[in-house]
Design an enzyme around this catalytic site. Structure first.
Site, PDB file in Angstrom:
ATOM      1  N   ASP A  99       5.526   0.301  -1.018  1.00  0.00           N
ATOM      2  CA  ASP A  99       5.495  -0.681  -2.112  1.00  0.00           C
ATOM      3  C   ASP A  99       6.862  -0.864  -2.781  1.00  0.00           C
ATOM      4  OD1 ASP A  99       2.823  -0.566  -1.556  1.00  0.00           O
ATOM      5  OD2 ASP A  99       2.294   0.661  -3.290  1.00  0.00           O
ATOM      6  N   GLY A 156       1.178  -3.736  -1.393  1.00  0.00           N
ATOM      7  CA  GLY A 156       2.183  -3.586  -2.447  1.00  0.00           C
ATOM      8  C   GLY A 156       1.587  -3.098  -3.753  1.00  0.00           C
TER       9      GLY A 156
HETATM   10  O1  F6P Z   1       0.864   2.681  -2.060  1.00  0.00           O
HETATM   11  C1  F6P Z   1       0.777   2.273  -0.749  1.00  0.00           C
HETATM   12  C2  F6P Z   1      -0.467   1.469  -0.538  1.00  0.00           C
HETATM   13  O2  F6P Z   1      -0.524   1.141   0.841  1.00  0.00           O
HETATM   14  C3  F6P Z   1      -0.598   0.220  -1.395  1.00  0.00           C
HETATM   15  O3  F6P Z   1       0.182  -0.840  -0.917  1.00  0.00           O
HETATM   16  C4  F6P Z   1      -2.069  -0.008  -1.324  1.00  0.00           C
HETATM   17  O4  F6P Z   1      -2.523  -0.729  -2.447  1.00  0.00           O
HETATM   18  C5  F6P Z   1      -2.630   1.394  -1.342  1.00  0.00           C
HETATM   19  O5  F6P Z   1      -1.608   2.226  -0.850  1.00  0.00           O
HETATM   20  C6  F6P Z   1      -3.846   1.603  -0.491  1.00  0.00           C
HETATM   21  O6  F6P Z   1      -4.308   2.890  -0.744  1.00  0.00           O
HETATM   22  P1  F6P Z   1      -5.302   3.724   0.178  1.00  0.00           P
HETATM   23  O7  F6P Z   1      -4.515   4.289   1.318  1.00  0.00           O
HETATM   24  O8  F6P Z   1      -5.793   4.803  -0.717  1.00  0.00           O
HETATM   25  O9  F6P Z   1      -6.358   2.774   0.636  1.00  0.00           O
END
Ligand code: F6P
Length: 376
Positions: free
Chosen positions: A138, A181
């Site tokens: 991000d 992001g």
């Molecule tokens: O922080 C990285 C990220 O990929 C973000 O872009 C996204 O909103 C989030 O993590 C998704 O999280 P998870 O892996 O917990 O679904």
């Protein structure tokens, strides 16, 4: 008396990202090979520190990982002070502190994004020597020029937008590409510019769907009857942004448990509603422009696979600088990228902050100058 060999712990926390293994190797090779320290990895983020699940990192385990995606240590979003153990949420900070001392650690290195910086600060406040490295696709960690993972994700998202162009063109369609992001727009903005998206929507600039439709119709009138919309997952309309701001303010001001609960429910409702935002946006644009629309959600491909050369270099130099700081016993900091160099930044100045895209950032200005609709 012989000098005590420094024993370093290392863990990766939060969402994975390309470059984590390159960073582990950067810390490890410098710490072991250059300074003669010992390195032990803890598995699955802060949980590994609680459950004492370890992986000894020697020159053999560190070999061949530079190009490997993900993290050889595993990761989790567990927080030291609120960890689910046997179905109950507990504060495990003391257990971590005890394990750190039992293991004779001199420092724990935490590789992670915004959440990890906050958790690392908590461990610092509990008396541990902590150093962090900024990781996330991000690019939203405060006080650093860049985070590793971002450059690779940017390449992946750009290539996807490139590919969407030909099919959108062939079918005279709008293709709305949702890019990750979290609540920052760096990835959508960067890949939107690099991929030549016609519309770029980011959380920092709330949009008006009528304005987007007008930009797309203008393209049609000029003979180009397809459009690519790069939308950040956190982007929202002006109305939704206002509603979110009001709900967040309400939570901030809530004094009683009842008010807090109500405000949290309101926020959660908005979040649930937001999860279908890209699909709704595409439908709405179809209605307003009479052009067929399709959605592509890039999702986790942006986080997977081998890191780009830029991320390998960034992760290696931050990792290596981290070992230098350990040698100097300069703890309680994040190793920030600063130009071609690095800079230790106290965790207090990083934790709880987020690097959003300034609406007057040069990338935004550039996008506007080349005729990209930013939705406002
Ligand atoms: O922080 C990285 C990220 O990929 C973000 O872009 C996204 O909103 C989030 O993590 C998704 O999280 P998870 O892996 O917990 O679904």
């Amino acid at each position: 008396m012989a000098k005590k060999i420094k024993r370093i712990g290392i863990l990766t926390a939060g969402g994975d990202s390309p470059g984590l293994n390159a960073a582990i190797r950067g810390v490890g090779k410098t710490a072991l090979g250059y300074y003669g320290m010992e390195l032990v990895g803890f598995r699955d983020g802060f949980r590994g520190l609680v459950e004492n699940r370890r992986l000894k990192l020697d020159k053999f385990t560190l070999a061949g990982i530079l190009t490997v995606g993900g993290t050889i240590l595993g990761t989790s979003r567990d927080k030291p002070h609120r960890m689910v153990i046997d179905g109950r949420t507990k504060d495990m900070t003391k257990v971590i502190v005890d394990n750190y001392h039992d293991w004779g650690l001199d420092c724990i290195v935490c590789l992670g994004g915004g959440g990890t910086q906050k958790n690392a600060l908590r461990l610092k406040e509990a008396g541990l020597n902590v150093i962090t490295l900024p990781k996330t696709i991000d690019n939203d960690v405060a006080m650093t020029d860049a985070t590793f993972g971002f450059a690779t994700a940017l390449d992946i998202a750009t290539e996807t937008i490139d590919r969407l162009h030909s099919t959108a063109h062939s079918h005279h369609r709008i293709i709305v590409a949702e890019i990750m992001g979290h609540r920052s727009g760096w990835l959508a903005l960067g890949s939107g510019i690099a991929g030549g998206a016609d519309v770029i929507l980011i959380p920092e600039i709330p949009y008006d769907v009528e304005h987007i439709a007008e930009a797309i119709k203008r393209r049609s009138r000029n003979g180009t009857n397809f459009s690519i919309v790069a939308v950040a997952e956190g982007a929202m309309s002006r109305d939704d942004a206002r509603a979110l701001e009001a709900a967040e303010k309400k939570l901030e001001r809530a004094r009683t448990l009842h008010d807090k609960k109500e405000a949290k429910i309101a926020l959660a409702t908005l979040e649930v509603r937001h999860s279908g935002n890209t699909m709704r946006l595409a439908k709405h644009l179809e209605e307003l422009t009479q052009l067929e629309s399709r959605v592509t959600i890039l999702g986790y491909v942006q986080r997977g696979g081998t890191p780009s050369a830029a991320d390998r270099i960034l992760a290696t130099r931050l990792g290596s600088a981290c070992a230098d700081l350990i040698n100097e016993e300069h703890f309680g900091v994040m190793v920030a990228a600063r130009g071609d160099g690095t800079e230790p930044v106290p965790l207090e100045r990083v934790a709880g902050k987020r690097k959003a895209v300034p609406p007057d950032h040069s990338w935004v200005t550039t996008a506007r100058r080349v005729g990209t609709c930013m939705g406002d």
